[in-house]
Write a protein that holds these residues in place. Structure first.
Motif, mmCIF file in Angstrom:
data_model
loop_
_atom_site.group_PDB
_atom_site.id
_atom_site.type_symbol
_atom_site.label_atom_id
_atom_site.label_comp_id
_atom_site.label_asym_id
_atom_site.label_seq_id
_atom_site.Cartn_x
_atom_site.Cartn_y
_atom_site.Cartn_z
ATOM 1 N N THR A 122 0.836 -1.196 0.000
ATOM 2 C CA THR A 122 0.000 0.000 0.000
ATOM 3 C C THR A 122 0.873 1.250 0.000
ATOM 4 O OG1 THR A 122 -1.748 -1.158 1.197
ATOM 5 C CG2 THR A 122 -1.833 1.241 1.198
ATOM 6 N N GLU A 161 -12.735 0.767 -10.545
ATOM 7 C CA GLU A 161 -11.341 0.426 -10.814
ATOM 8 C C GLU A 161 -10.528 1.660 -11.188
ATOM 9 O OE1 GLU A 161 -12.376 -4.159 -12.232
ATOM 10 O OE2 GLU A 161 -11.771 -2.683 -13.723
ATOM 11 N N ALA A 217 -9.815 3.631 -7.847
ATOM 12 C CA ALA A 217 -8.701 3.046 -7.088
ATOM 13 C C ALA A 217 -7.368 3.403 -7.731
ATOM 14 C CB ALA A 217 -8.867 1.533 -7.007
ATOM 15 N N CYS A 270 -8.833 -0.855 -1.913
ATOM 16 C CA CYS A 270 -9.560 0.409 -1.921
ATOM 17 C C CYS A 270 -11.048 0.183 -1.749
ATOM 18 C CB CYS A 270 -9.287 1.128 -3.254
ATOM 19 S SG CYS A 270 -10.085 2.725 -3.425
ATOM 20 N N ILE A 309 -14.673 2.070 -2.064
ATOM 21 C CA ILE A 309 -15.264 3.239 -2.712
ATOM 22 C C ILE A 309 -16.728 3.326 -2.302
ATOM 23 C CG2 ILE A 309 -15.834 4.289 -4.938
ATOM 24 C CD1 ILE A 309 -13.374 2.211 -5.807
ATOM 25 N N VAL A 339 -13.521 7.789 -0.677
ATOM 26 C CA VAL A 339 -12.583 6.723 -1.023
ATOM 27 C C VAL A 339 -11.833 6.352 0.256
ATOM 28 C CG1 VAL A 339 -10.598 6.061 -2.415
ATOM 29 C CG2 VAL A 339 -12.342 7.568 -3.381
#
Length: 874
Positions: A212, A417, A420, A428, A430, A451
């Motif tokens: 991350t 997608e 992210a 992620c 959302i 997010v």
């Protein structure tokens, strides 16, 4: 009743190699010694009244385990059960009542009269120890017909569970890793989990990973920056602004109009957020709630629609859920509080993360929401009327989730997608509002409202309705792609004598091939041949030290009895295990009284070998040879006797073995012989005189051969392993002075000194002088046996004392050792010098020319320093 010993196992142990988390306690039954449950009137009724679920397991999981781990029934208690058996069942039951599903355990009598061993599983270590103490107190109170208030005990255990257990998101990843045979370690005093070992490890904390991006987390944490980036990329987001005061709030209301949403700039998990604000008073309250978390408050136009969470892992949409805030629906008769209580009776609801759903709490936020609608907890709702009790749909505040993964429109999949990727998060969450997730967001006037880094997995792995999704699997696929490994090779060495030397030989052979080796020994922990910790480092924590090191790609772990009995192994599985021998040492300590029991302790190591791995066992030792019967892995043997019938039979059946044959270390495989080299060529054997090190070389050569090392590499490494105070401290360190020779060694039990005596018999000297001591934590017969061999071996003895007398007095040890030393040699010269360093000074000053002095030392480092200083002076 009282607990006289309490241990916590954290890995495979003497009590179980499959159940890693165990509490092991010895309980003195005192007044109830030799009594069974049938001898205590009414005990069966009192236990069942206190624990009605003990005989009738509740819930699907409990019923699933009931056949494997039968519950305790009233009939059994009435017919008669050992009280230790009852303590075990109570310890397990109170943990289950606190939300920790544990089932395995056993109990059996200790050697002492009226003492029981009680062994049981735990989920959280602190809760397990608390359950042990509580179970003993509960059973004693019930035996004495005393009142037991169970609720405070359950509350305490439940609080421990909530404090220490993995959250559902972390647990889903850990459980998925375990199912893939990926080991995990929780780093001490943190919520960080290491997946894998050594250089192949990855780490997670909740649902952030070592992949991350910190930069991405920073962006996601700043809602204004996130919204600006998404807006610039064409992603629908709500109109809004940031305010710091009521004046700014008024401007925002004038610009946006009602309804609005207020939330802290740096908030998460819905904390401080208020939605669908329609009045100025509500707006002021929303500003105040948000500023408890952040001075800066985001004010946005409220977007109509349902709340959805889309989860993207490694750039792919994995799951989607529709979230609904906590709510109740009226029936025309019950109050809102009564409706809440009824909803909370759902067995799926628990406290915190205990269960799939969280119980609804009517907090101040709930009261304010109700007051805004002219309602209170005492209000009776008309039938069919639904009232929302929270302004956000978080599961942690009692909300529910419905899986909608299969309904998401392709446009919305791409949108998620892209989001992210724009923020840069590998994992992620959302959040978006839309009237229908099956319709493109740009057609419903919906918007992405947030997010999230470290998104919760709970709504996906355990939705209230719909299909559960294994969202942890793609996380593991990302961290450990196909073809990669989470492990590093582990060779573990156990036995009574020779462990340290064998460990060092194997580590040397492995390092010679360029591996970055971490190894543990009785004198320290070594990473890439640098000592990072000193002392006896053969327990579980030392093993973990090596396995946590990110530079290590090969682990060689000396594994001693003490650590296995104290806390279990520091690893769950190894690739190769070596057992050198089993001899009388440390008997009577930690409830191990016989050689057979000691062999069972040592056998823990080969029993943890993976099925396609190897156990390397000493065929000359009956107890070690017998371990093969209990193993599921492949087995290879070594022997100093080329005519050993066990070896012949094993090889004839297609097995692999190593044998000392005609002066050579030879590996047998089927009908073929692979000669490594003449044993006399290995410096560790002192020209072939040190038979015990030939044996250690056999074990090391066989283990590394099975690990895939070539014959010539093994030969070269064994030829270049030169024993010294730095290479093998305290193990056959030889100092040659002008007048005499000094050997420093660690032989400290009868079997060890017998092997050393064979070496000394082949050593020429005008006089053989030994500095020896007794150990206070050995049985009298063991000390006498050790002293007897020493008395036969040496021409003269200097008797000293260790700094730690380990339970005996100096006078007791002196008398015992003197008696043993003269059992076979009544006129043996014995000089008593209590201090070890003074004893060494004496022998260096008085020994005749041509003599061999043997220092069987306790203080290896100081002894070596003294000899090096003496070397400089002569």
């Amino acid at each position: 009743m009282k607990i006289i010993d309490l241990r916590t196992m954290r890995g495979p142990s003497y009590w179980s190699v499959k159940h890693y988390k165990l509490i092991v306690m010895k309980v003195d039954l005192e007044d109830f010694a030799n009594m069974w449950s049938d001898a205590v009137p009414g005990l069966d009724a009192r236990i069942m009244q206190l624990f009605p679920a003990m005989s009738q397991p509740q819930g699907a999981e409990a019923k699933k385990y009931a056949s494997k781990y039968p519950p305790l029934t009233r009939e059994q208690i009435a017919d008669g059960e050992p009280l230790g058996h009852l303590i075990r069942h109570v310890a397990l039951e109170i943990q289950r009542l606190a939300g920790m599903p544990v089932y395995w355990g056993k109990s059996y009598p200790a050697r002492e009269e009226g003492v029981e061993f009680v062994v049981f599983s735990y989920q959280e270590e602190r809760a397990g120890r608390a359950a042990a103490e509580a179970a003993v107190q509960i059973v004693e109170a019930l035996c004495r017909e005393q009142e037991v208030n169970l609720q405070p005990i359950i509350d305490e255990l439940h609080e421990i569970r909530e404090d220490e257990f993995f959250g559902p998101s972390t647990w889903s990843i850990v459980a998925e890793a375990a199912s893939r045979n990926i080991p995990y370690i929780q780093l001490k005093n943190t919520s960080i989990i290491q997946l894998g070992y050594g250089c192949n490890q990855k780490r997670i904390q909740a649902t952030t990973s070592s992949k991350t991006s910190y930069f991405a987390v920073e962006i996601a944490g700043n809602k204004n920056r996130t919204k600006a980036m998404l807006h610039d990329a064409g992603v629908p987001v709500p109109r809004g602004t940031t305010v710091y005061s009521p004046v700014g709030l008024q401007d925002a209301v004038d610009e946006l109009g009602y309804p609005i949403v207020t939330k802290p700039l740096d908030g998460n998990h819905g904390k401080g957020a208020t939605i669908k604000i329609k009045t100025w008073n509500e707006a002021l309250a929303g500003l105040k709630a948000a500023q408890e978390y952040s001075r800066a408050v985001i004010v946005e136009k409220y977007v109509e629609g349902d709340d959805y969470r889309l989860l993207v892992v490694n750039g792919k949409l994995i799951a989607a859920a529709k979230r609904t805030p906590a709510a109740v629906t009226g029936d025309g008769t019950r109050t809102i509080q009564e409706l809440i209580d009824h909803v909370n009776m759902d067995p799926r609801r628990g406290v915190g993360h205990e269960k799939v759903l969280t119980q609804i709490k009517a907090d101040q936020h709930t009261l304010d929401l109700l007051a805004g609608q002219g309602l209170a907890l005492e209000s009776v709702l008309p039938a069919g009327t639904t009232v929302y009790l929270k302004s956000t749909a978080n599961l942690s505040t009692g909300g529910t989730a419905t899986d909608v993964t299969d309904l998401v429109d392709p446009y919305n999949v791409l949108l998620a997608e892209r989001v992210a990727g724009i923020i840069g998060l590998d994992i992620c969450g959302i959040d978006l509002l839309t009237s229908d997730i099956a319709i493109p967001l740009n057609e419903t006037n919906g918007a992405v409202i947030e997010v999230n880094a470290a998104p919760g997995f709970r709504m996906h792995i355990s939705p209230t309705d719909g299909l559960p999704r294994n969202v942890a699997a793609p996380v593991l696929d990302m961290l450990f792609p196909a073809g990669s490994t989470a492990r590093i090779p582990i060779i573990a060495i156990s036995g009574t004598n020779g462990k340290t030397t064998t460990t060092r030989l194997i580590a040397h052979i492995v390092a010679a091939k360029g591996y970055k080796v971490g190894f543990t020994t009785t004198d320290g922990i070594y990473i890439q041949n640098k000592q990072l910790q000193k002392g006896d480092c053969t327990g579980g924590q030392s093993a973990e030290f090596v396995l946590k090191d990110p530079t290590v790609n090969y682990a060689v772990l000396e594994t001693a009895r003490g650590g296995m009995l104290r806390s279990g192994l520091g690893f769950h599985a190894c690739d190769i295990a070596v057992v050198t021998n089993v001899a009388a040492d440390h008997l009577g300590m930690r409830d191990i009284h016989t050689l057979e029991e000691m062999a069972a302790v040592k056998a823990v190591v080969p029993r943890t070998v993976q099925k396609n791995g190897w156990a390397v066992l000493n065929a000359d030792d009956d107890l070690v040879y017998g371990m093969a019967k209990t193993l599921e892995c492949r087995v290879a043997f070594f022997s100093m006797d080329e005519n050993n019938p066990r070896i012949r039979e094993h090889v004839e059946q297609g097995g692999v073995a190593a044998v000392y044959e005609e002066g050579y270390v030879t590996i047998y495989k089927n009908s073929y012989k692979l000669r490594i080299d003449r044993a006399a060529e290995f410096p560790i054997t002192f020209g072939g005189r040190a038979g015990f090190n030939i044996e250690n070389s056999l074990a090391a050569a066989l283990a590394t051969y099975l690990a895939g090392f070539e014959k010539d590499d093994i030969k070269t490494a064994l030829r270049t392993f030169v024993p010294s105070a730095t290479k093998t401290p305290g193990r056959m360190n030889v100092y040659r002075f002008p007048k005499f020779e000094v050997i420093v060694d660690y032989a400290h039990n009868t079997a060890g000194i017998e092997k050393f005596a064979e070496f000394l018999d082949n050593t020429t000297a005008t006089r053989k002088i030994g500095i020896v001591s007794g150990l206070g934590d050995r049985r009298e017969e063991d000390t006498l046996g050790f002293a007897r061999v020493a008395g036969r071996t040496f021409d003269e003895i200097i008797l000293r004392q260790d700094r730690d007398l380990r339970g005996k007095t100096a006078a007791e040890l002196r008398e015992l050792m003197t008696r043993g030393l003269r059992l076979d040699k009544a006129d043996l010269p014995i000089t008593y010098i209590e201090n070890e360093m003074e004893a060494i000074d004496h022998v260096l000053a008085t020994s005749p020319e041509g003599s061999v002095i043997v220092l069987l030392t306790e203080n290896i480092s100081d002894t070596i320093k003294k000899l090096e200083a003496y070397e400089q002076s002569v």
